[in-house]
Design a protein around this motif. Structure first.
Motif, PDB file in Angstrom:
ATOM      1  N   MET A   1      54.664 106.069  74.787  1.00 41.48           N
ATOM      2  CA  MET A   1      55.819 105.201  74.835  1.00 41.48           C
ATOM      3  C   MET A   1      56.827 105.646  73.770  1.00 41.48           C
ATOM      4  O   MET A   1      56.465 105.989  72.656  1.00 41.48           O
ATOM      5  CB  MET A   1      55.381 103.755  74.598  1.00 41.48           C
ATOM      6  N   ALA A   2      58.071 105.638  74.110  1.00 42.83           N
ATOM      7  CA  ALA A   2      59.134 106.069  73.202  1.00 42.83           C
ATOM      8  C   ALA A   2      59.417 105.012  72.136  1.00 42.83           C
ATOM      9  O   ALA A   2      59.045 103.853  72.277  1.00 42.83           O
ATOM     10  CB  ALA A   2      60.392 106.337  74.001  1.00 42.83           C
ATOM     11  N   THR A   3      60.077 105.448  71.080  1.00 43.53           N
ATOM     12  CA  THR A   3      60.466 104.536  70.014  1.00 43.53           C
ATOM     13  C   THR A   3      61.983 104.576  69.819  1.00 43.53           C
ATOM     14  O   THR A   3      62.641 105.540  70.185  1.00 43.53           O
ATOM     15  CB  THR A   3      59.795 104.903  68.678  1.00 43.53           C
ATOM     16  N   ILE A   4      62.505 103.532  69.231  1.00 42.53           N
ATOM     17  CA  ILE A   4      63.924 103.491  68.882  1.00 42.53           C
ATOM     18  C   ILE A   4      64.090 104.388  67.662  1.00 42.53           C
ATOM     19  O   ILE A   4      63.494 104.135  66.619  1.00 42.53           O
ATOM     20  CB  ILE A   4      64.378 102.053  68.566  1.00 42.53           C
ATOM     21  N   GLN A   5      64.888 105.435  67.788  1.00 44.92           N
ATOM     22  CA  GLN A   5      65.015 106.418  66.712  1.00 44.92           C
ATOM     23  C   GLN A   5      65.763 105.886  65.503  1.00 44.92           C
ATOM     24  O   GLN A   5      65.336 106.068  64.373  1.00 44.92           O
ATOM     25  CB  GLN A   5      65.702 107.685  67.245  1.00 44.92           C
ATOM     26  N   ASN A   6      66.893 105.243  65.725  1.00 40.75           N
ATOM     27  CA  ASN A   6      67.687 104.728  64.615  1.00 40.75           C
ATOM     28  C   ASN A   6      67.883 103.224  64.824  1.00 40.75           C
ATOM     29  O   ASN A   6      68.861 102.798  65.433  1.00 40.75           O
ATOM     30  CB  ASN A   6      69.025 105.451  64.527  1.00 40.75           C
ATOM     31  N   ILE A   7      66.958 102.458  64.297  1.00 42.86           N
ATOM     32  CA  ILE A   7      66.966 101.009  64.521  1.00 42.86           C
ATOM     33  C   ILE A   7      68.223 100.368  63.940  1.00 42.86           C
ATOM     34  O   ILE A   7      68.842  99.531  64.596  1.00 42.86           O
ATOM     35  CB  ILE A   7      65.693 100.361  63.945  1.00 42.86           C
ATOM     36  N   GLU A   8      68.626 100.750  62.747  1.00 46.26           N
ATOM     37  CA  GLU A   8      69.793 100.124  62.114  1.00 46.26           C
ATOM     38  C   GLU A   8      71.066 100.366  62.927  1.00 46.26           C
ATOM     39  O   GLU A   8      71.906  99.474  63.050  1.00 46.26           O
ATOM     40  CB  GLU A   8      69.966 100.603  60.676  1.00 46.26           C
ATOM     41  N   GLU A   9      71.195 101.538  63.495  1.00 44.74           N
ATOM     42  CA  GLU A   9      72.355 101.835  64.341  1.00 44.74           C
ATOM     43  C   GLU A   9      72.353 100.952  65.591  1.00 44.74           C
ATOM     44  O   GLU A   9      73.394 100.436  66.002  1.00 44.74           O
ATOM     45  CB  GLU A   9      72.339 103.311  64.737  1.00 44.74           C
ATOM     46  N   GLN A  10      71.179 100.763  66.180  1.00 39.94           N
ATOM     47  CA  GLN A  10      71.068  99.916  67.374  1.00 39.94           C
ATOM     48  C   GLN A  10      71.323  98.450  67.018  1.00 39.94           C
ATOM     49  O   GLN A  10      71.950  97.726  67.783  1.00 39.94           O
ATOM     50  CB  GLN A  10      69.695 100.092  68.025  1.00 39.94           C
ATOM     51  N   VAL A  11      70.862  98.011  65.858  1.00 38.25           N
ATOM     52  CA  VAL A  11      71.112  96.640  65.405  1.00 38.25           C
ATOM     53  C   VAL A  11      72.615  96.426  65.221  1.00 38.25           C
ATOM     54  O   VAL A  11      73.148  95.383  65.609  1.00 38.25           O
ATOM     55  CB  VAL A  11      70.343  96.335  64.094  1.00 38.25           C
ATOM     56  N   ASP A  12      73.303  97.419  64.667  1.00 39.82           N
ATOM     57  CA  ASP A  12      74.758  97.317  64.513  1.00 39.82           C
ATOM     58  C   ASP A  12      75.453  97.184  65.868  1.00 39.82           C
ATOM     59  O   ASP A  12      76.448  96.465  65.993  1.00 39.82           O
ATOM     60  CB  ASP A  12      75.303  98.523  63.751  1.00 39.82           C
ATOM     61  N   LYS A  13      74.936  97.857  66.884  1.00 34.00           N
ATOM     62  CA  LYS A  13      75.492  97.732  68.232  1.00 34.00           C
ATOM     63  C   LYS A  13      75.317  96.309  68.759  1.00 34.00           C
ATOM     64  O   LYS A  13      76.203  95.777  69.432  1.00 34.00           O
ATOM     65  CB  LYS A  13      74.828  98.719  69.192  1.00 34.00           C
ATOM     66  N   VAL A  14      74.178  95.690  68.452  1.00 34.18           N
ATOM     67  CA  VAL A  14      73.938  94.303  68.861  1.00 34.18           C
ATOM     68  C   VAL A  14      74.942  93.373  68.176  1.00 34.18           C
ATOM     69  O   VAL A  14      75.553  92.520  68.826  1.00 34.18           O
ATOM     70  CB  VAL A  14      72.482  93.874  68.536  1.00 34.18           C
ATOM     71  N   ILE A  15      75.132  93.546  66.879  1.00 30.48           N
ATOM     72  CA  ILE A  15      76.095  92.730  66.127  1.00 30.48           C
ATOM     73  C   ILE A  15      77.494  92.888  66.715  1.00 30.48           C
ATOM     74  O   ILE A  15      78.211  91.901  66.921  1.00 30.48           O
ATOM     75  CB  ILE A  15      76.092  93.117  64.628  1.00 30.48           C
ATOM     76  N   ASP A  16      77.877  94.119  66.995  1.00 32.15           N
ATOM     77  CA  ASP A  16      79.202  94.381  67.573  1.00 32.15           C
ATOM     78  C   ASP A  16      79.360  93.699  68.929  1.00 32.15           C
ATOM     79  O   ASP A  16      80.405  93.114  69.224  1.00 32.15           O
ATOM     80  CB  ASP A  16      79.448  95.881  67.724  1.00 32.15           C
TER      81      ASP A  16
END
Length: 77
Positions: A1-16
């Motif tokens: 199963m794959a993992t989220i490579q850059n979690i903080e970047e993805q979290v910033d996308k959620v905030i945006d």
């Protein structure tokens, strides 16, 4: 199963996405957000959700109301 490579970047996308699509006082379920759905099958998804909730609180973007995992409900601040 794959993992989220850059979690903080993805979290910033959620905030945006929340800031772009929701007005103050509106409620939303985190699992309904597009930026969350694209990573829901990743192995570190639970950690990602935890980071989202923490960042919502720390940035005062949204307030947790109820629920768990992808069914967490928030109110936009």
């Amino acid at each position: 199963m794959a993992t989220i490579q850059n979690i903080e970047e993805q979290v910033d996308k959620v905030i945006d996405e929340v800031n772009r699509n929701y007005s103050k006082g509106l409620t939303f379920i985190i699992g309904d957000l597009t930026s969350v759905r694209v990573v829901e099958n990743m192995s570190n998804f639970s950690f990602f959700l935890s980071r989202c909730r923490t960042k919502f609180t720390n940035t005062r973007t949204a307030t947790y109301i109820t629920g768990s995992e992808a069914n967490q409900k928030f109110r936009k601040n």
